[in-house]
Write a protein that holds these residues in place. Sequence first.
Motif, PDB file in Angstrom:
ATOM      1  N   GLY A 177       0.783  -1.223   0.000  1.00  0.00           N
ATOM      2  CA  GLY A 177       0.000   0.000   0.000  1.00  0.00           C
ATOM      3  C   GLY A 177       0.817   1.275   0.000  1.00  0.00           C
ATOM      4  O   GLY A 177       0.253   2.369   0.034  1.00  0.00           O
ATOM      5  N   LYS A 178       2.122   1.147  -0.035  1.00  0.00           N
ATOM      6  CA  LYS A 178       2.984   2.337  -0.013  1.00  0.00           C
ATOM      7  C   LYS A 178       3.852   2.385  -1.265  1.00  0.00           C
ATOM      8  O   LYS A 178       4.100   1.380  -1.909  1.00  0.00           O
ATOM      9  CB  LYS A 178       3.861   2.341   1.237  1.00  0.00           C
ATOM     10  CG  LYS A 178       3.094   2.470   2.538  1.00  0.00           C
ATOM     11  CD  LYS A 178       4.044   2.625   3.707  1.00  0.00           C
ATOM     12  CE  LYS A 178       3.289   2.802   5.013  1.00  0.00           C
ATOM     13  NZ  LYS A 178       4.219   2.970   6.171  1.00  0.00           N
ATOM     14  N   GLN A 179       4.312   3.593  -1.561  1.00  0.00           N
ATOM     15  CA  GLN A 179       5.218   3.749  -2.690  1.00  0.00           C
ATOM     16  C   GLN A 179       6.617   3.259  -2.326  1.00  0.00           C
ATOM     17  O   GLN A 179       7.011   3.260  -1.157  1.00  0.00           O
ATOM     18  CB  GLN A 179       5.285   5.225  -3.094  1.00  0.00           C
ATOM     19  CG  GLN A 179       4.028   5.753  -3.766  1.00  0.00           C
ATOM     20  CD  GLN A 179       4.221   7.144  -4.334  1.00  0.00           C
ATOM     21  OE1 GLN A 179       4.995   7.933  -3.809  1.00  0.00           O
ATOM     22  NE2 GLN A 179       3.520   7.443  -5.420  1.00  0.00           N
ATOM     23  N   ARG A 180       7.342   2.869  -3.346  1.00  0.00           N
ATOM     24  CA  ARG A 180       8.739   2.480  -3.126  1.00  0.00           C
ATOM     25  C   ARG A 180       9.518   3.714  -2.689  1.00  0.00           C
ATOM     26  O   ARG A 180       9.366   4.787  -3.274  1.00  0.00           O
ATOM     27  CB  ARG A 180       9.335   1.895  -4.403  1.00  0.00           C
ATOM     28  CG  ARG A 180      10.684   1.236  -4.225  1.00  0.00           C
ATOM     29  CD  ARG A 180      11.119   0.510  -5.491  1.00  0.00           C
ATOM     30  NE  ARG A 180      10.217  -0.581  -5.822  1.00  0.00           N
ATOM     31  CZ  ARG A 180      10.477  -1.484  -6.777  1.00  0.00           C
ATOM     32  NH1 ARG A 180      11.608  -1.405  -7.466  1.00  0.00           N
ATOM     33  NH2 ARG A 180       9.618  -2.441  -7.040  1.00  0.00           N
ATOM     34  N   GLU A 181      10.355   3.538  -1.676  1.00  0.00           N
ATOM     35  CA  GLU A 181      11.116   4.672  -1.156  1.00  0.00           C
ATOM     36  C   GLU A 181      12.598   4.358  -1.110  1.00  0.00           C
ATOM     37  O   GLU A 181      13.000   3.208  -0.904  1.00  0.00           O
ATOM     38  CB  GLU A 181      10.632   5.051   0.247  1.00  0.00           C
ATOM     39  CG  GLU A 181      10.817   3.977   1.301  1.00  0.00           C
ATOM     40  CD  GLU A 181      10.470   4.449   2.707  1.00  0.00           C
ATOM     41  OE1 GLU A 181      10.276   5.655   2.926  1.00  0.00           O
ATOM     42  OE2 GLU A 181      10.406   3.580   3.595  1.00  0.00           O
ATOM     43  N   LEU A 182      13.390   5.399  -1.274  1.00  0.00           N
ATOM     44  CA  LEU A 182      14.836   5.268  -1.175  1.00  0.00           C
ATOM     45  C   LEU A 182      15.225   5.093   0.283  1.00  0.00           C
ATOM     46  O   LEU A 182      14.788   5.840   1.148  1.00  0.00           O
ATOM     47  CB  LEU A 182      15.515   6.503  -1.755  1.00  0.00           C
ATOM     48  CG  LEU A 182      17.029   6.578  -1.609  1.00  0.00           C
ATOM     49  CD1 LEU A 182      17.705   5.506  -2.443  1.00  0.00           C
ATOM     50  CD2 LEU A 182      17.538   7.964  -2.007  1.00  0.00           C
ATOM     51  N   VAL A 183      16.062   4.112   0.532  1.00  0.00           N
ATOM     52  CA  VAL A 183      16.549   3.853   1.889  1.00  0.00           C
ATOM     53  C   VAL A 183      17.974   4.367   2.050  1.00  0.00           C
ATOM     54  O   VAL A 183      18.285   5.059   3.023  1.00  0.00           O
ATOM     55  CB  VAL A 183      16.499   2.347   2.202  1.00  0.00           C
ATOM     56  CG1 VAL A 183      17.126   2.061   3.564  1.00  0.00           C
ATOM     57  CG2 VAL A 183      15.069   1.836   2.152  1.00  0.00           C
ATOM     58  N   ALA A 184      18.843   4.013   1.117  1.00  0.00           N
ATOM     59  CA  ALA A 184      20.245   4.405   1.220  1.00  0.00           C
ATOM     60  C   ALA A 184      20.877   4.353  -0.166  1.00  0.00           C
ATOM     61  O   ALA A 184      20.430   3.594  -1.030  1.00  0.00           O
ATOM     62  CB  ALA A 184      21.004   3.470   2.164  1.00  0.00           C
ATOM     63  N   ALA A 185      21.913   5.150  -0.344  1.00  0.00           N
ATOM     64  CA  ALA A 185      22.618   5.168  -1.617  1.00  0.00           C
ATOM     65  C   ALA A 185      24.097   5.402  -1.380  1.00  0.00           C
ATOM     66  O   ALA A 185      24.493   6.013  -0.374  1.00  0.00           O
ATOM     67  CB  ALA A 185      22.064   6.255  -2.538  1.00  0.00           C
ATOM     68  N   ILE A 186      24.911   4.893  -2.297  1.00  0.00           N
ATOM     69  CA  ILE A 186      26.349   5.107  -2.237  1.00  0.00           C
ATOM     70  C   ILE A 186      26.824   5.466  -3.639  1.00  0.00           C
ATOM     71  O   ILE A 186      26.495   4.790  -4.614  1.00  0.00           O
ATOM     72  CB  ILE A 186      27.076   3.861  -1.671  1.00  0.00           C
ATOM     73  CG1 ILE A 186      28.577   4.119  -1.559  1.00  0.00           C
ATOM     74  CG2 ILE A 186      26.791   2.611  -2.499  1.00  0.00           C
ATOM     75  CD1 ILE A 186      29.305   3.063  -0.728  1.00  0.00           C
ATOM     76  N   THR A 187      27.585   6.543  -3.748  1.00  0.00           N
ATOM     77  CA  THR A 187      28.047   6.990  -5.056  1.00  0.00           C
ATOM     78  C   THR A 187      29.325   6.263  -5.446  1.00  0.00           C
ATOM     79  O   THR A 187      29.919   5.518  -4.655  1.00  0.00           O
ATOM     80  CB  THR A 187      28.321   8.497  -5.048  1.00  0.00           C
ATOM     81  OG1 THR A 187      29.479   8.742  -4.222  1.00  0.00           O
ATOM     82  CG2 THR A 187      27.145   9.281  -4.500  1.00  0.00           C
ATOM     83  N   SER A 188      29.778   6.512  -6.668  1.00  0.00           N
ATOM     84  CA  SER A 188      31.018   5.894  -7.126  1.00  0.00           C
ATOM     85  C   SER A 188      32.204   6.323  -6.272  1.00  0.00           C
ATOM     86  O   SER A 188      33.173   5.584  -6.126  1.00  0.00           O
ATOM     87  CB  SER A 188      31.272   6.248  -8.595  1.00  0.00           C
ATOM     88  OG  SER A 188      31.322   7.655  -8.760  1.00  0.00           O
TER      89      SER A 188
END
Length: 110
Positions: free
Chosen positions: A41-52
Motif C-alpha cells: 500500500g505504499k510507494q517504493r522509497e529510497l533507503v540508502a545510496a552510495i556513489t562511485s
Amino acid sequence: VQLVESGGGLVQAGGSLRLSCAASGSIISWGTTSWHRQSPGKQRELVAAITSAGTTNYADSVKGRFTISRDTFKNTVYLQMNSLKPEDTAVYYCAAFDSWGQGTQVTVSS
C-alpha cells in the motif's frame, strides 16, 4: 547487468540483518548504487545510496541504524540493518547500472 538480492528474513524488533546485492555481467565501473523498499500500500522509497566516490546518504528514518557499503572486488553492495523496527518491514530492492533486483523480503516482528 543482473542484480540478485539476498539476506532477507524474519527478525524480532531490535535485531539485525545484512542484505546483499550481487551484480553479474559486464561491469565496467560502479556508479551510484541504492537500496529501496516497498511495503504493501505504499510507494517504493529510497533507503540508502552510495556513489562511485563512496559518498553515502540515508533516509531520515534509517539514519544511524542502517549502513550501505560496497565491495567492488566481489561486485556486491550490502545494507547492514541494525535496531530493526516493525516499520522496517518491506520488500527491499537494490538498484544499479539502470537495473533492479527482484527484491528480498524483510519482516520485523514486534
